[in-house]
Write a protein that holds these residues in place. Structure first.
Motif, mmCIF file in Angstrom:
data_model
loop_
_atom_site.group_PDB
_atom_site.id
_atom_site.type_symbol
_atom_site.label_atom_id
_atom_site.label_comp_id
_atom_site.label_asym_id
_atom_site.label_seq_id
_atom_site.Cartn_x
_atom_site.Cartn_y
_atom_site.Cartn_z
ATOM 1 N N GLU A 1 3.935 1.181 -2.051
ATOM 2 C CA GLU A 1 4.686 2.431 -2.104
ATOM 3 C C GLU A 1 3.920 3.589 -1.460
ATOM 4 O OE1 GLU A 1 5.585 3.211 -6.204
ATOM 5 O OE2 GLU A 1 6.633 1.304 -6.452
ATOM 6 N N PHE A 2 2.592 3.465 -1.424
ATOM 7 C CA PHE A 2 1.758 4.556 -0.897
ATOM 8 C C PHE A 2 1.492 4.453 0.596
ATOM 9 C CE2 PHE A 2 0.567 4.254 -5.432
ATOM 10 C CZ PHE A 2 0.932 5.523 -5.823
ATOM 11 N N ARG A 3 1.879 3.357 1.230
ATOM 12 C CA ARG A 3 1.715 3.161 2.682
ATOM 13 C C ARG A 3 0.286 3.443 3.141
ATOM 14 N NH1 ARG A 3 7.311 5.943 4.605
ATOM 15 N NH2 ARG A 3 8.672 4.389 3.695
ATOM 16 N N VAL B 1 1.705 13.052 -0.100
ATOM 17 C CA VAL B 1 0.479 12.396 0.360
ATOM 18 C C VAL B 1 -0.560 12.472 -0.757
ATOM 19 C CG1 VAL B 1 -1.339 12.441 2.101
ATOM 20 C CG2 VAL B 1 0.997 13.035 2.739
ATOM 21 N N PHE B 2 -1.179 11.324 -1.040
ATOM 22 C CA PHE B 2 -2.210 11.236 -2.075
ATOM 23 C C PHE B 2 -3.533 10.841 -1.442
ATOM 24 C CE2 PHE B 2 1.749 10.181 -4.313
ATOM 25 C CZ PHE B 2 1.687 11.066 -5.379
ATOM 26 N N THR B 3 -4.606 11.275 -2.057
ATOM 27 C CA THR B 3 -5.932 10.826 -1.610
ATOM 28 C C THR B 3 -6.183 9.447 -2.219
ATOM 29 O OG1 THR B 3 -7.115 11.741 -3.501
ATOM 30 C CG2 THR B 3 -6.800 13.199 -1.595
ATOM 31 N N VAL B 4 -7.196 8.764 -1.714
ATOM 32 C CA VAL B 4 -7.542 7.438 -2.231
ATOM 33 C C VAL B 4 -7.934 7.539 -3.702
ATOM 34 C CG1 VAL B 4 -9.164 5.506 -2.017
ATOM 35 C CG2 VAL B 4 -8.181 6.530 0.030
ATOM 36 N N ASP B 5 -8.661 8.576 -4.066
ATOM 37 C CA ASP B 5 -9.065 8.748 -5.467
ATOM 38 C C ASP B 5 -7.855 8.983 -6.381
ATOM 39 O OD1 ASP B 5 -11.765 8.355 -5.023
ATOM 40 O OD2 ASP B 5 -12.164 10.492 -4.657
ATOM 41 N N GLU B 6 -6.878 9.737 -5.912
ATOM 42 C CA GLU B 6 -5.664 9.960 -6.708
ATOM 43 C C GLU B 6 -4.893 8.657 -6.904
ATOM 44 O OE1 GLU B 6 -4.393 14.558 -5.647
ATOM 45 O OE2 GLU B 6 -3.861 12.963 -4.243
ATOM 46 N N ILE B 7 -4.823 7.870 -5.859
ATOM 47 C CA ILE B 7 -4.130 6.583 -5.953
ATOM 48 C C ILE B 7 -4.879 5.652 -6.897
ATOM 49 C CG2 ILE B 7 -3.397 4.540 -4.660
ATOM 50 C CD1 ILE B 7 -2.923 6.446 -2.254
ATOM 51 N N LYS B 8 -6.218 5.674 -6.834
ATOM 52 C CA LYS B 8 -7.029 4.861 -7.760
ATOM 53 C C LYS B 8 -6.691 5.221 -9.198
ATOM 54 C CE LYS B 8 -11.299 4.036 -5.201
ATOM 55 N NZ LYS B 8 -12.722 4.405 -5.124
ATOM 56 N N LYS B 9 -6.649 6.515 -9.500
ATOM 57 C CA LYS B 9 -6.335 6.972 -10.866
ATOM 58 C C LYS B 9 -4.933 6.533 -11.280
ATOM 59 C CE LYS B 9 -9.830 9.193 -12.526
ATOM 60 N NZ LYS B 9 -10.639 8.355 -13.388
ATOM 61 N N ARG C 1 -6.392 -0.113 0.976
ATOM 62 C CA ARG C 1 -5.792 -1.026 -0.007
ATOM 63 C C ARG C 1 -6.851 -1.935 -0.612
ATOM 64 N NH1 ARG C 1 -0.056 -2.237 0.592
ATOM 65 N NH2 ARG C 1 -0.521 -4.313 -0.197
ATOM 66 N N GLU C 2 -7.679 -2.516 0.269
ATOM 67 C CA GLU C 2 -8.734 -3.426 -0.191
ATOM 68 C C GLU C 2 -9.742 -2.691 -1.068
ATOM 69 O OE1 GLU C 2 -8.800 -6.761 0.142
ATOM 70 O OE2 GLU C 2 -6.842 -6.485 1.085
#
Length: 155
Positions: free
Chosen positions: A35-37, A5-13, A43-44
């Motif tokens: 891939e991150f569901r 599980v990733f946070t939104v900030d981690e996914i942004k990076k 997402r937006e």
């Protein structure tokens, strides 16, 4: 098997690095995002962040795609247009990208690859030789009238 599980900030990076490594189109980024569901709002938010900070730019992507495929793979305009449409790039961006290819360079490249291919065609029959050359250049994405013009010049 559990997914990390990733946070939104981690996914942004992660997506910033993904976009910095190489220009990406929206379709590639959305595929990576799937891939991150994530929920649609997240997402937006991430897509908006990438566009606002110029990590994701369709026009820049289309231009670099057109330049690269023409200069490296020697593709013609028709093949480049087809591939950009496949990636859901807008007509405006496609037209902008095609302006990156100079007409003189385009014709010179077409002549060079035609001459190189002609040398490799082992065919006695002149008609079949022309046909094989035409088919090769057409698959590369060059326009019929230009192909016929070049074939007349070199054969």
């Amino acid at each position: 098997m559990t997914q990390k599980v990733f946070t939104v900030d981690e996914i942004k990076k992660k997506l910033e690095y993904f976009c910095v490594y190489q220009d990406r189109c929206h379709q590639e980024v959305e595929k990576k995002l799937s891939e991150f569901r994530l929920i649609p709002e997240a997402r937006e938010l991430i897509l908006l962040h990438l566009m606002q900070h110029d990590f994701l730019n369709e026009e820049r992507y289309a231009k670099s795609f057109a330049r690269g495929k023409f200069r490296i793979k020697k593709w013609g305009r028709k093949r480049i247009i087809q591939e950009l449409k496949f990636r859901k790039i807008t007509t405006y961006n496609i037209n902008s990208a095609l302006k990156e290819i100079e007409e003189k360079e385009y014709l010179t490249t077409l002549e060079k690859i035609a001459e190189i291919k002609l040398k490799s065609i082992n065919e006695k029959n002149e008609y079949l030789k022309k046909q094989k050359l035409y088919q090769f250049l057409y698959r590369k994405g060059y326009e019929s009238d230009l192909i016929q013009q070049v074939i007349k010049e070199i054969i």
